[in-house]
Motif scaffolding. Structure first.
Motif, PDB file in Angstrom:
ATOM      1  N   ASN A   1       0.854  -1.190   0.000  1.00 54.64           N
ATOM      2  CA  ASN A   1       0.000   0.000   0.000  1.00 54.64           C
ATOM      3  C   ASN A   1       0.889   1.240   0.000  1.00 54.64           C
ATOM      4  OD1 ASN A   1      -1.744   2.112   0.549  1.00 54.64           O
ATOM      5  ND2 ASN A   1      -2.741   1.125   2.285  1.00 54.64           N
ATOM      6  N   PRO A   2       0.759   2.130  -0.995  1.00 51.28           N
ATOM      7  CA  PRO A   2       1.607   3.334  -1.035  1.00 51.28           C
ATOM      8  C   PRO A   2       1.541   4.158   0.242  1.00 51.28           C
ATOM      9  CG  PRO A   2       0.387   3.098  -3.086  1.00 51.28           C
ATOM     10  CD  PRO A   2      -0.154   2.057  -2.146  1.00 51.28           C
ATOM     11  N   MET A   3       0.423   4.038   0.971  1.00 53.61           N
ATOM     12  CA  MET A   3       0.275   4.794   2.220  1.00 53.61           C
ATOM     13  C   MET A   3       0.633   3.938   3.440  1.00 53.61           C
ATOM     14  SD  MET A   3      -0.696   7.642   1.008  1.00 53.61           S
ATOM     15  CE  MET A   3      -1.197   8.519   2.477  1.00 53.61           C
ATOM     16  N   GLY A   4       1.111   2.718   3.191  1.00 55.09           N
ATOM     17  CA  GLY A   4       1.438   1.806   4.284  1.00 55.09           C
ATOM     18  C   GLY A   4       2.611   2.314   5.112  1.00 55.09           C
ATOM     19  N   PRO A   5       2.629   2.001   6.410  1.00 57.63           N
ATOM     20  CA  PRO A   5       3.671   2.540   7.307  1.00 57.63           C
ATOM     21  C   PRO A   5       5.013   1.833   7.207  1.00 57.63           C
ATOM     22  CG  PRO A   5       2.158   1.145   8.546  1.00 57.63           C
ATOM     23  CD  PRO A   5       1.617   1.227   7.145  1.00 57.63           C
ATOM     24  N   ASN A   6       5.060   0.684   6.502  1.00 55.01           N
ATOM     25  CA  ASN A   6       6.282  -0.118   6.518  1.00 55.01           C
ATOM     26  C   ASN A   6       6.991  -0.239   5.164  1.00 55.01           C
ATOM     27  OD1 ASN A   6       6.228  -1.188   9.389  1.00 55.01           O
ATOM     28  ND2 ASN A   6       4.218  -1.851   8.667  1.00 55.01           N
ATOM     29  N   ASN A   7       6.522   0.493   4.164  1.00 51.34           N
ATOM     30  CA  ASN A   7       7.093   0.276   2.833  1.00 51.34           C
ATOM     31  C   ASN A   7       8.425   0.985   2.609  1.00 51.34           C
ATOM     32  OD1 ASN A   7       6.103   2.867   2.606  1.00 51.34           O
ATOM     33  ND2 ASN A   7       4.345   2.284   1.331  1.00 51.34           N
ATOM     34  N   ILE A   8       8.986   1.564   3.665  1.00 43.52           N
ATOM     35  CA  ILE A   8      10.340   2.126   3.540  1.00 43.52           C
ATOM     36  C   ILE A   8      11.386   1.018   3.640  1.00 43.52           C
ATOM     37  CG2 ILE A   8       9.717   4.408   4.401  1.00 43.52           C
ATOM     38  CD1 ILE A   8      10.882   3.561   7.123  1.00 43.52           C
ATOM     39  N   LEU A   9      10.987  -0.164   4.132  1.00 42.85           N
ATOM     40  CA  LEU A   9      11.897  -1.299   4.249  1.00 42.85           C
ATOM     41  C   LEU A   9      12.017  -2.020   2.918  1.00 42.85           C
ATOM     42  CD1 LEU A   9      10.516  -2.809   7.595  1.00 42.85           C
ATOM     43  CD2 LEU A   9      12.461  -1.250   7.329  1.00 42.85           C
ATOM     44  N   ASN A  10      13.169  -2.650   2.672  1.00 41.34           N
ATOM     45  CA  ASN A  10      13.264  -3.480   1.468  1.00 41.34           C
ATOM     46  C   ASN A  10      12.613  -4.835   1.771  1.00 41.34           C
ATOM     47  OD1 ASN A  10      15.194  -5.453   2.467  1.00 41.34           O
ATOM     48  ND2 ASN A  10      16.814  -3.914   2.189  1.00 41.34           N
ATOM     49  N   PRO A  11      12.331  -5.657   0.741  1.00 39.64           N
ATOM     50  CA  PRO A  11      11.597  -6.902   0.966  1.00 39.64           C
ATOM     51  C   PRO A  11      12.241  -7.843   1.986  1.00 39.64           C
ATOM     52  CG  PRO A  11      11.569  -6.371  -1.357  1.00 39.64           C
ATOM     53  CD  PRO A  11      12.483  -5.373  -0.707  1.00 39.64           C
ATOM     54  N   GLN A  12      13.566  -7.921   1.990  1.00 33.37           N
ATOM     55  CA  GLN A  12      14.255  -8.779   2.951  1.00 33.37           C
ATOM     56  C   GLN A  12      14.057  -8.264   4.377  1.00 33.37           C
ATOM     57  OE1 GLN A  12      15.867 -11.621   2.229  1.00 33.37           O
ATOM     58  NE2 GLN A  12      15.665 -11.488   0.007  1.00 33.37           N
ATOM     59  N   GLU A  13      14.182  -6.960   4.546  1.00 36.13           N
ATOM     60  CA  GLU A  13      14.025  -6.352   5.869  1.00 36.13           C
ATOM     61  C   GLU A  13      12.603  -6.523   6.377  1.00 36.13           C
ATOM     62  OE1 GLU A  13      17.288  -2.687   5.497  1.00 36.13           O
ATOM     63  OE2 GLU A  13      15.219  -2.400   4.816  1.00 36.13           O
ATOM     64  N   TYR A  14      11.639  -6.321   5.478  1.00 36.66           N
ATOM     65  CA  TYR A  14      10.239  -6.439   5.890  1.00 36.66           C
ATOM     66  C   TYR A  14       9.907  -7.878   6.270  1.00 36.66           C
ATOM     67  CZ  TYR A  14       5.175  -5.725   5.965  1.00 36.66           C
ATOM     68  OH  TYR A  14       3.855  -5.659   6.361  1.00 36.66           O
ATOM     69  N   ALA A  15      10.417  -8.835   5.508  1.00 34.58           N
ATOM     70  CA  ALA A  15      10.192 -10.249   5.837  1.00 34.58           C
ATOM     71  C   ALA A  15      10.763 -10.564   7.217  1.00 34.58           C
ATOM     72  CB  ALA A  15      10.825 -11.150   4.775  1.00 34.58           C
ATOM     73  N   ASN A  16      11.982 -10.082   7.487  1.00 34.80           N
ATOM     74  CA  ASN A  16      12.598 -10.308   8.802  1.00 34.80           C
ATOM     75  C   ASN A  16      11.754  -9.703   9.919  1.00 34.80           C
ATOM     76  OD1 ASN A  16      14.786 -11.641   7.672  1.00 34.80           O
ATOM     77  ND2 ASN A  16      16.053  -9.810   7.553  1.00 34.80           N
ATOM     78  N   TYR A  17      11.261  -8.503   9.675  1.00 35.01           N
ATOM     79  CA  TYR A  17      10.439  -7.809  10.676  1.00 35.01           C
ATOM     80  C   TYR A  17       9.142  -8.576  10.937  1.00 35.01           C
ATOM     81  CZ  TYR A  17       7.402  -4.186  12.649  1.00 35.01           C
ATOM     82  OH  TYR A  17       6.523  -3.492  13.440  1.00 35.01           O
ATOM     83  N   LEU A  18       8.470  -8.999   9.866  1.00 36.24           N
ATOM     84  CA  LEU A  18       7.228  -9.764  10.016  1.00 36.24           C
ATOM     85  C   LEU A  18       7.453 -11.057  10.787  1.00 36.24           C
ATOM     86  CD1 LEU A  18       5.148  -9.732   6.696  1.00 36.24           C
ATOM     87  CD2 LEU A  18       4.595  -8.645   8.873  1.00 36.24           C
ATOM     88  N   LEU A  19       8.519 -11.757  10.445  1.00 34.71           N
ATOM     89  CA  LEU A  19       8.797 -13.041  11.091  1.00 34.71           C
ATOM     90  C   LEU A  19       9.144 -12.871  12.566  1.00 34.71           C
ATOM     91  CD1 LEU A  19      10.710 -14.779   8.174  1.00 34.71           C
ATOM     92  CD2 LEU A  19       8.489 -15.454   9.111  1.00 34.71           C
ATOM     93  N   GLU A  20       9.825 -11.783  12.908  1.00 36.81           N
ATOM     94  CA  GLU A  20      10.097 -11.499  14.317  1.00 36.81           C
ATOM     95  C   GLU A  20       8.800 -11.256  15.072  1.00 36.81           C
ATOM     96  OE1 GLU A  20      12.707 -11.496  16.362  1.00 36.81           O
ATOM     97  OE2 GLU A  20      13.903 -12.359  14.753  1.00 36.81           O
ATOM     98  N   GLN A  21       7.907 -10.500  14.438  1.00 37.09           N
ATOM     99  CA  GLN A  21       6.615 -10.214  15.068  1.00 37.09           C
ATOM    100  C   GLN A  21       5.783 -11.486  15.211  1.00 37.09           C
ATOM    101  OE1 GLN A  21       5.714  -7.117  16.322  1.00 37.09           O
ATOM    102  NE2 GLN A  21       7.859  -6.707  15.854  1.00 37.09           N
TER     103      GLN A  21
END
Length: 351
Positions: free
Chosen positions: A180-200
């Motif tokens: 989502n262009p207005m999403g709060p997490n799209n500043i992360l690259n795909p690898q970083e976002y995957a890591n963040y999601l998996l930690e959560q």
């Protein structure tokens, strides 16, 4: 007819009624209960009770579920329903549909899943039960409801440790959040976002573990660039949106390693994961081998369901038909090509 025969007929009728009321299961109960957490992939109707546009409680949803639109995002049963039946259990009902009395009388499992929700609290469309909220309700089940039925603490620990915990969640964290262009997490690259999601996700699974759960089945995220809503269509061709697939694939690639690491941290825990990304791609490569004639389009068109629903992979623009879901459920329960390192049948007997 003698009074004995009349009594026997009445007993048979009552037995059949009880079986149907409990989800039409006839097999031996393999585990005490199935508890389900997740999103619309397994929501059995929790969202019916929420202020949200994400609802599936109208025709043609449920057309093959006794022609009853229960709130399932399918023409029939969900993955959680089918796994419960394979385990010899009733289909776990939606938590929000249960009265206070029903909640403490029910010891065969509950489904807390909620459409449009994700791993992150910021993922939603309208009101939904966040994964945190689902775990909060499960905490109440464990601490307030089950002890009223299972009075021994030792028996309750064994009950929780031998039950199955299904978690099917994550796609909305991409569709409604990261992409989502207005999403709060799209500043992360795909690898970083995957890591963040998996930690959560891991931190939330630990909370379920701390309540007594030991046997988990975790769904990965399939190639959502291939759902009808995201397919790239031209006048002469149609293809998956590989840009979306490339962004979400790191999550599925990293999930097995994350679960393996988590298992070393949580004593006695066992995790099976569904490799839904690669299994879906096998189906897409040879759909006819799995009985599908259409893997690109929604079965729903103009508010009506197609007649050959067993030949369609997708029921709506994002959710599977029961026919597709049954292939996944059967393979994950008994097979060797979808769920690792154990299928569910082996997980049941693993210690």
């Amino acid at each position: 007819m003698s009074s004995f025969k009349i009594l026997w007929v009445i007993l048979i009728i009552l037995t059949h009624q009880a079986l149907f009321a409990n989800g039409m299961h006839y097999g031996k109960k393999l585990v005490p209960a199935l508890y389900a957490f997740g999103d619309s992939s397994i929501d059995p109707g929790n969202n019916n009770n929420l202020n949200t546009p994400a609802k599936a409680n109208a025709y043609p949803y449920g057309i093959d579920f006794n022609n009853c639109s229960t709130g399932r995002y399918s023409n029939g049963k969900t993955f959680a329903d089918l796994i419960a039946i394979s385990l010899g259990l009733p289909m776990p009902p939606p938590y929000l549909s249960l009265s206070e009395t029903e909640r403490y009388q029910l010891a065969t499992g509950i489904n807390y899943a909620s459409g449009s929700c994700g791993i992150l609290n910021s993922t939603k469309s309208g009101e939904c039960l966040s994964l945190d909220k689902q775990i909060e309700y499960f905490t109440s089940t464990v601490k307030n409801d089950l002890p009223r039925t299972i009075h021994s603490k030792t028996k309750l620990r064994h009950y929780l440790a031998t039950s199955i915990y299904l978690i099917s969640i994550g796609p909305n964290d991409y569709m409604l959040n990261y992409l989502n262009p207005m999403g709060p997490n799209n500043i992360l690259n795909p690898q970083e976002y995957a890591n963040y999601l998996l930690e959560q996700l891991a931190s939330r699974m630990k909370r379920i573990y701390d309540l007594g759960a030991r046997k988990f089945v975790i769904n990965s995220i399939g190639p959502i660039g291939c759902i009808p809503a995201n397919v790239i269509r031209t006048q002469h061709s149609q293809d998956c949106n590989e840009d979306i697939n490339e962004k979400i694939k790191p999550y599925s690639d990293k999930l097995p390693g994350k679960l393996k690491h988590l298992q070393t941290q949580l004593s006695g825990s066992l995790f099976s994961y569904l490799d839904s990304y690669n299994f879906f791609m096998k189906i897409r490569k040879s759909p006819e081998k799995f009985g599908f004639s259409n893997i690109w389009d929604s079965c729903i068109e103009g508010g009506k369901a197609c007649e050959n629903r067993k030949e369609y992979y997708f029921f709506d623009a994002a959710h599977n038909t029961e026919a597709a879901t049954k292939i996944f459920a059967d393979e994950c329960f008994n097979g060797l090509k979808l769920c690792f390192p154990h299928n569910i049948k082996k997980l049941v007997h693993a210690h």
